[in-house]
Motif scaffolding. Structure first.
Motif, mmCIF file in Angstrom:
data_model
loop_
_atom_site.group_PDB
_atom_site.id
_atom_site.type_symbol
_atom_site.label_atom_id
_atom_site.label_comp_id
_atom_site.label_asym_id
_atom_site.label_seq_id
_atom_site.Cartn_x
_atom_site.Cartn_y
_atom_site.Cartn_z
ATOM 1 N N THR A 77 3.793 4.791 11.110
ATOM 2 C CA THR A 77 2.558 3.878 10.507
ATOM 3 C C THR A 77 3.186 2.697 9.815
ATOM 4 O OG1 THR A 77 0.647 3.960 9.268
ATOM 5 C CG2 THR A 77 2.534 5.411 8.439
ATOM 6 N N HIS A 78 2.415 1.471 10.037
ATOM 7 C CA HIS A 78 2.380 0.403 9.352
ATOM 8 C C HIS A 78 1.993 0.468 7.876
ATOM 9 C CE1 HIS A 78 4.584 -2.015 12.438
ATOM 10 N NE2 HIS A 78 3.840 -1.507 13.338
ATOM 11 N N SER A 79 0.976 1.297 7.437
ATOM 12 C CA SER A 79 0.376 1.524 6.287
ATOM 13 C C SER A 79 1.212 2.226 5.457
ATOM 14 C CB SER A 79 -1.033 2.043 6.429
ATOM 15 O OG SER A 79 -1.829 1.519 7.437
ATOM 16 N N GLY A 80 1.227 1.615 4.429
ATOM 17 C CA GLY A 80 2.226 2.549 2.944
ATOM 18 C C GLY A 80 1.328 3.447 2.301
ATOM 19 N N PRO A 81 1.466 3.865 1.197
ATOM 20 C CA PRO A 81 0.979 4.874 0.082
ATOM 21 C C PRO A 81 -0.538 4.102 -0.239
ATOM 22 C CG PRO A 81 3.137 4.578 -0.660
ATOM 23 C CD PRO A 81 2.878 3.538 0.668
ATOM 24 N N GLY A 82 -1.467 4.860 0.016
ATOM 25 C CA GLY A 82 -2.852 4.057 -0.240
ATOM 26 C C GLY A 82 -3.352 3.178 0.763
ATOM 27 N N GLY A 83 -2.639 3.119 1.864
ATOM 28 C CA GLY A 83 -3.395 2.065 2.925
ATOM 29 C C GLY A 83 -2.764 0.955 2.626
ATOM 30 N N ILE A 84 -1.592 0.507 1.760
ATOM 31 C CA ILE A 84 -1.215 -0.784 1.486
ATOM 32 C C ILE A 84 -0.410 -1.605 2.735
ATOM 33 C CG2 ILE A 84 0.715 0.080 0.327
ATOM 34 C CD1 ILE A 84 0.867 -2.347 -1.287
ATOM 35 N N GLY A 85 -0.797 -2.780 3.164
ATOM 36 C CA GLY A 85 0.023 -3.182 4.208
ATOM 37 C C GLY A 85 1.032 -3.929 3.917
ATOM 38 N N LEU A 177 -10.751 -8.335 -1.231
ATOM 39 C CA LEU A 177 -11.445 -6.981 -1.913
ATOM 40 C C LEU A 177 -10.973 -5.800 -0.708
ATOM 41 C CD1 LEU A 177 -14.883 -8.084 -3.264
ATOM 42 C CD2 LEU A 177 -12.823 -7.895 -4.729
ATOM 43 N N GLU A 178 -10.774 -6.334 0.321
ATOM 44 C CA GLU A 178 -10.542 -5.149 1.358
ATOM 45 C C GLU A 178 -9.087 -4.738 1.610
ATOM 46 O OE1 GLU A 178 -10.093 -9.066 3.223
ATOM 47 O OE2 GLU A 178 -11.395 -8.267 1.921
ATOM 48 N N ASP A 179 -8.301 -5.524 0.811
ATOM 49 C CA ASP A 179 -6.732 -5.422 0.770
ATOM 50 C C ASP A 179 -6.600 -4.531 -0.354
ATOM 51 O OD1 ASP A 179 -6.589 -7.094 2.921
ATOM 52 O OD2 ASP A 179 -6.268 -8.899 1.516
ATOM 53 N N PRO A 180 -5.798 -3.157 0.307
ATOM 54 C CA PRO A 180 -5.351 -2.125 -0.666
ATOM 55 C C PRO A 180 -4.285 -2.709 -1.597
ATOM 56 C CG PRO A 180 -5.384 -1.274 1.602
ATOM 57 C CD PRO A 180 -5.823 -2.705 1.637
ATOM 58 N N VAL A 181 -4.484 -2.716 -2.988
ATOM 59 C CA VAL A 181 -3.194 -3.406 -3.703
ATOM 60 C C VAL A 181 -2.715 -2.162 -4.697
ATOM 61 C CG1 VAL A 181 -2.634 -4.851 -5.363
ATOM 62 C CG2 VAL A 181 -4.143 -5.482 -3.765
ATOM 63 N N GLY A 183 -1.425 -2.263 -7.936
ATOM 64 C CA GLY A 183 -0.958 -2.917 -9.182
ATOM 65 C C GLY A 183 -0.327 -4.166 -8.943
ATOM 66 N N THR A 184 0.675 -4.572 -9.617
ATOM 67 C CA THR A 184 1.501 -5.893 -9.361
ATOM 68 C C THR A 184 2.960 -5.421 -9.086
ATOM 69 O OG1 THR A 184 1.923 -5.856 -11.737
ATOM 70 C CG2 THR A 184 0.018 -7.270 -10.792
ATOM 71 N N SER A 185 3.228 -4.281 -8.812
ATOM 72 C CA SER A 185 4.619 -3.955 -8.454
ATOM 73 C C SER A 185 4.430 -3.026 -7.207
ATOM 74 C CB SER A 185 4.807 -2.923 -9.416
ATOM 75 O OG SER A 185 4.842 -3.545 -11.010
ATOM 76 N N ALA A 186 5.855 -2.784 -6.950
ATOM 77 C CA ALA A 186 6.073 -2.258 -5.572
ATOM 78 C C ALA A 186 5.954 -0.681 -5.727
ATOM 79 C CB ALA A 186 7.551 -2.347 -5.086
ATOM 80 N N PRO A 187 5.243 -0.071 -4.636
ATOM 81 C CA PRO A 187 4.860 1.439 -4.736
ATOM 82 C C PRO A 187 6.139 2.318 -5.322
ATOM 83 C CG PRO A 187 4.245 0.542 -2.563
ATOM 84 C CD PRO A 187 4.941 -0.366 -3.355
ATOM 85 N N SER A 188 7.522 1.779 -4.935
ATOM 86 C CA SER A 188 8.566 2.597 -5.257
ATOM 87 C C SER A 188 8.634 2.308 -6.733
ATOM 88 C CB SER A 188 9.917 2.039 -4.759
ATOM 89 O OG SER A 188 10.056 0.563 -4.871
ATOM 90 N N ASP A 189 8.125 1.500 -7.645
ATOM 91 C CA ASP A 189 8.357 1.142 -8.975
ATOM 92 C C ASP A 189 7.398 2.342 -9.978
ATOM 93 O OD1 ASP A 189 9.638 -1.038 -8.619
ATOM 94 O OD2 ASP A 189 8.296 -2.544 -8.930
ATOM 95 N N PHE A 190 6.635 2.983 -9.036
ATOM 96 C CA PHE A 190 5.924 3.961 -9.681
ATOM 97 C C PHE A 190 6.744 5.300 -9.659
ATOM 98 C CE2 PHE A 190 2.957 0.657 -8.869
ATOM 99 C CZ PHE A 190 2.060 0.698 -10.125
ATOM 100 N N ILE A 191 7.576 5.506 -9.223
ATOM 101 C CA ILE A 191 8.390 6.813 -8.521
ATOM 102 C C ILE A 191 9.202 7.130 -9.963
ATOM 103 C CG2 ILE A 191 9.798 8.056 -7.243
ATOM 104 C CD1 ILE A 191 8.884 6.305 -4.902
ATOM 105 N N VAL A 192 9.045 8.220 -10.552
ATOM 106 C CA VAL A 192 9.928 8.680 -11.634
ATOM 107 C C VAL A 192 10.809 9.627 -10.954
ATOM 108 C CG1 VAL A 192 10.073 10.182 -13.636
ATOM 109 C CG2 VAL A 192 7.994 8.680 -13.236
#
Length: 334
Positions: A77-85, A177-181, A183-192
């Motif tokens: 898929t081209h969609s990332g976590p949460g549907g982010i493009g 508003l329709e674009d999944p975001v 935060g201001t960081s990449a998804p990998s930044d949230f991975i502990v």
């Protein structure tokens, strides 16, 4: 007599030790990597008169994160976590993307997956349609990143190609508003960082969720799919996980090898007991020796020859020599 000699020769060949015969070199299975993928794409560009893409570290990160995500969900898929493009993923990662960002900017992404798929097969498959072909042969894109993830024998592959701004500075952009975001960081930044748990005595593997850990990151660490974790814990598709949740991530996992504690022996500083003639030696010292010595393992690449094979070979050669002497004697050759 000639028949006897012929039979001896045949037996000598059949019963020679296997390790004395030439063995083909072991060829490990091909392992595709991100570098292989980039090399194949750049070779294709050069063959078509285009300069090779320049590798960009941010694009390497976004491509690998997407490959890991696809491996975790078991889907391409081209969609990332949460549907982010793709555009938002690049911007969140800090890439200075050129072009009209409201239209996506100058970027493209190719994805694929399949059992034992190689980088060459991925590029060959992308040649089959215009959008994927344009990603590899675009004259407007200059940089590339690639990612490869593997689950079982299935490879998931991604290339992210883009063009940065001439200044190297990011553009100001407010997503719709329709674009999944995320935060201001990449998804990998949230991975502990996740420390994988070991199986219990029943082969069950549990993981206690820590702050900032996501379900797909847990799936990647344990080499399973998100749907498998959901099924094992009766989690619905939209169910969230929280810090402190204890998730069953694997069943029937191989147990770690048991550790053997050597039998206690005399202290190195204490004198050994004097031997007596009225008792027989016990087996304890022998058992301790066997437990503390590493076993010798014979492998296909080992150059050691079994003793039994050598003995059989010597015996057959001796019989052959005796047979030849007998034949020569009967013919009065000496």
């Amino acid at each position: 007599m000639q028949k006897l000699i012929l039979c001896l020769l045949i037996f000598a060949v059949l019963f020679l030790p296997e390790n004395s015969l030439a063995q083909p070199a072991f060829v490990p299975p091909y392992q595709s990597s991100a570098n292989d993928l980039i090399a194949e794409v750049n070779a294709f560009r050069v063959a078509n008169g285009l300069p090779p893409y320049t590798v960009n570290s941010i694009l390497m990160g976004t491509a690998q994160a997407q490959a890991d995500y696809m491996a975790a969900i078991g889907s391409v898929t081209h969609s990332g976590p949460g549907g982010i493009g793709l555009t938002q993923r690049l911007l969140n990662a800090g890439y200075a993307l050129a072009g009209d960002l409201s239209q996506g900017g100058f970027r493209a992404e190719n994805i694929t997956g399949g059992p034992n798929k190689t980088a060459a097969q991925a590029v060959q498959g992308w040649m089959g349609d215009a959008p994927h072909l344009n990603t590899m042969l675009s004259p407007n894109l200059t940089e590339i990143g690639a990612g490869v993830a593997k689950v079982g024998n299935t490879y998931y592959m991604v290339i992210d190609c883009a063009q940065p701004t001439s200044s190297g500075q990011s553009q100001e952009y407010t997503p719709g508003l329709e674009d999944p975001v995320v935060g201001t960081s990449a998804p990998s930044d949230f991975i502990v960082p996740i420390i994988a748990s070991t199986p219990d005595e029943n082969g069950l593997v549990y993981h206690e969720v820590q702050y900032g850990q996501t379900l797909w990151a847990i799936a990647i660490e344990y080499g399973v799919k998100i749907d498998e974790i959901r099924a094992l814990n009766n989690l619905g598709p939209g169910t969230d996980i929280y810090r402190g949740d204890r998730l069953l991530v694997r069943k029937d996992a191989p147990l770690p090898p048991a550790t053997v504690t050597p039998l206690p022996g005399p202290s190195p500083t204490s004198p050994a007991p004097a031997p007596t003639f009225t008792s027989f030696p016990t087996l304890a010292p022998m058992v301790t020796l066997n437990l503390t010595q590493a076993p010798t393992v014979m492998t296909e690449s080992s150059e050691n020859t079994p003793v039994t094979g050598i003995a059989i070979g010597i015996l057959l050669v001796t019989l052959l020599f005796i047979g030849m002497l007998t034949w020569m004697s009967s013919r009065k050759l000496f």
